[in-house]
Write a protein that holds these residues in place. Structure first.
Motif, PDB file in Angstrom:
ATOM      1  N   PRO A  14       0.831  -1.212   0.000  1.00 23.41           N
ATOM      2  CA  PRO A  14       0.000   0.000   0.000  1.00 23.41           C
ATOM      3  C   PRO A  14       0.861   1.256   0.000  1.00 23.41           C
ATOM      4  O   PRO A  14       1.887   1.320   0.689  1.00 23.41           O
ATOM      5  CB  PRO A  14      -0.786  -0.121   1.303  1.00 23.41           C
ATOM      6  N   GLY A  15       0.443   2.223  -0.803  1.00 26.72           N
ATOM      7  CA  GLY A  15       1.201   3.458  -0.948  1.00 26.72           C
ATOM      8  C   GLY A  15       2.215   3.430  -2.067  1.00 26.72           C
ATOM      9  O   GLY A  15       2.771   4.473  -2.426  1.00 26.72           O
ATOM     10  N   GLY A  16       2.449   2.259  -2.622  1.00 29.76           N
ATOM     11  CA  GLY A  16       3.429   2.119  -3.692  1.00 29.76           C
ATOM     12  C   GLY A  16       2.860   2.461  -5.056  1.00 29.76           C
ATOM     13  O   GLY A  16       1.713   2.899  -5.181  1.00 29.76           O
ATOM     14  N   SER A  17       3.688   2.247  -6.077  1.00 35.30           N
ATOM     15  CA  SER A  17       3.313   2.594  -7.444  1.00 35.30           C
ATOM     16  C   SER A  17       3.592   1.438  -8.401  1.00 35.30           C
ATOM     17  O   SER A  17       4.527   0.658  -8.179  1.00 35.30           O
ATOM     18  CB  SER A  17       4.101   3.818  -7.923  1.00 35.30           C
ATOM     19  N   LEU A  18       2.790   1.358  -9.428  1.00 39.58           N
ATOM     20  CA  LEU A  18       2.993   0.426 -10.525  1.00 39.58           C
ATOM     21  C   LEU A  18       2.614   1.128 -11.816  1.00 39.58           C
ATOM     22  O   LEU A  18       1.755   2.021 -11.813  1.00 39.58           O
ATOM     23  CB  LEU A  18       2.128  -0.826 -10.371  1.00 39.58           C
ATOM     24  N   ARG A  19       3.222   0.693 -12.912  1.00 39.06           N
ATOM     25  CA  ARG A  19       2.836   1.202 -14.222  1.00 39.06           C
ATOM     26  C   ARG A  19       2.458   0.030 -15.106  1.00 39.06           C
ATOM     27  O   ARG A  19       3.268  -0.886 -15.324  1.00 39.06           O
ATOM     28  CB  ARG A  19       3.957   1.995 -14.874  1.00 39.06           C
ATOM     29  N   LEU A  20       1.245   0.061 -15.605  1.00 37.12           N
ATOM     30  CA  LEU A  20       0.773  -0.948 -16.540  1.00 37.12           C
ATOM     31  C   LEU A  20       0.961  -0.455 -17.967  1.00 37.12           C
ATOM     32  O   LEU A  20       0.831   0.748 -18.238  1.00 37.12           O
ATOM     33  CB  LEU A  20      -0.704  -1.259 -16.303  1.00 37.12           C
ATOM     34  N   SER A  21       1.248  -1.394 -18.851  1.00 33.01           N
ATOM     35  CA  SER A  21       1.388  -1.078 -20.269  1.00 33.01           C
ATOM     36  C   SER A  21       0.468  -1.962 -21.085  1.00 33.01           C
ATOM     37  O   SER A  21       0.204  -3.100 -20.704  1.00 33.01           O
ATOM     38  CB  SER A  21       2.829  -1.300 -20.740  1.00 33.01           C
ATOM     39  N   CYS A  22       0.000  -1.441 -22.186  1.00 27.36           N
ATOM     40  CA  CYS A  22      -0.838  -2.207 -23.109  1.00 27.36           C
ATOM     41  C   CYS A  22      -0.378  -1.888 -24.517  1.00 27.36           C
ATOM     42  O   CYS A  22      -0.563  -0.758 -24.991  1.00 27.36           O
ATOM     43  CB  CYS A  22      -2.299  -1.857 -22.919  1.00 27.36           C
ATOM     44  N   ALA A  23       0.193  -2.881 -25.166  1.00 24.64           N
ATOM     45  CA  ALA A  23       0.694  -2.700 -26.521  1.00 24.64           C
ATOM     46  C   ALA A  23      -0.301  -3.281 -27.517  1.00 24.64           C
ATOM     47  O   ALA A  23      -0.704  -4.443 -27.399  1.00 24.64           O
ATOM     48  CB  ALA A  23       2.046  -3.380 -26.670  1.00 24.64           C
ATOM     49  N   ALA A  24      -0.681  -2.480 -28.492  1.00 26.69           N
ATOM     50  CA  ALA A  24      -1.626  -2.912 -29.515  1.00 26.69           C
ATOM     51  C   ALA A  24      -0.888  -3.345 -30.773  1.00 26.69           C
ATOM     52  O   ALA A  24       0.190  -2.837 -31.089  1.00 26.69           O
ATOM     53  CB  ALA A  24      -2.581  -1.772 -29.853  1.00 26.69           C
ATOM     54  N   SER A  25      -1.489  -4.280 -31.497  1.00 25.56           N
ATOM     55  CA  SER A  25      -0.832  -4.824 -32.690  1.00 25.56           C
ATOM     56  C   SER A  25      -1.019  -3.948 -33.922  1.00 25.56           C
ATOM     57  O   SER A  25      -0.488  -4.254 -34.989  1.00 25.56           O
ATOM     58  CB  SER A  25      -1.368  -6.233 -32.973  1.00 25.56           C
ATOM     59  N   ARG A  26      -1.793  -2.866 -33.760  1.00 26.26           N
ATOM     60  CA  ARG A  26      -1.986  -1.953 -34.879  1.00 26.26           C
ATOM     61  C   ARG A  26      -2.293  -0.561 -34.347  1.00 26.26           C
ATOM     62  O   ARG A  26      -2.542  -0.381 -33.155  1.00 26.26           O
ATOM     63  CB  ARG A  26      -3.134  -2.413 -35.786  1.00 26.26           C
ATOM     64  N   SER A  27      -2.314   0.405 -35.216  1.00 29.17           N
ATOM     65  CA  SER A  27      -2.625   1.776 -34.831  1.00 29.17           C
ATOM     66  C   SER A  27      -4.073   2.098 -35.202  1.00 29.17           C
ATOM     67  O   SER A  27      -4.792   1.261 -35.721  1.00 29.17           O
ATOM     68  CB  SER A  27      -1.677   2.731 -35.558  1.00 29.17           C
TER      69      SER A  27
END
Length: 113
Positions: A14-27
């Motif tokens: 608790p109190g910490g940080s995370l960064r999620l990423s989502c890569a798409a196969s197209r634009s």
């Protein structure tokens, strides 16, 4: 077939940080966003961002989470700060293109001491 691949989940205190990423196969996505589903609960909206970088957040994460996208990499991110145990859930990336929504497989986020 459009693919969305999430990464960045894990265990955090608790109190910490995370960064999620989502890569798409197209634009070409007009809206990209994140939903989450906690055990025993319905899936809920977390945040979204348009192609013009307009953002929207659930009240429960406002001021703590930030969504942003890198169009050159076809990637959307969710920066999560000041994490709380109630943020524990599977986080799913979603994207809208040409009137069709696509979703990822999800990444687990657990906030616990």
């Amino acid at each position: 077939q459009v693919q969305l691949v999430e990464s960045g989940g894990g265990l955090m205190q608790p109190g910490g940080s995370l960064r999620l990423s989502c890569a798409a196969s197209r634009s070409g996505f007009s809206i990209m966003g994140w939903y989450r589903q906690a055990p025993g609960k319905e899936r809920e909206f977390v945040a979204s961002i348009t192609s013009g970088s307009s953002t929207n957040y659930a009240d429960s994460v406002k001021g703590r989470f930030t969504i942003f996208r890198d169009n050159a990499k076809n990637t959307v991110y969710l920066q999560m700060n000041s994490l709380k145990p109630e943020d524990t859930a599977v986080y799913y990336c979603t994207a809208l293109v040409a009137g069709t929504y696509y979703g990822g497989q999800g990444t687990q986020v657990t906030v616990s001491s």
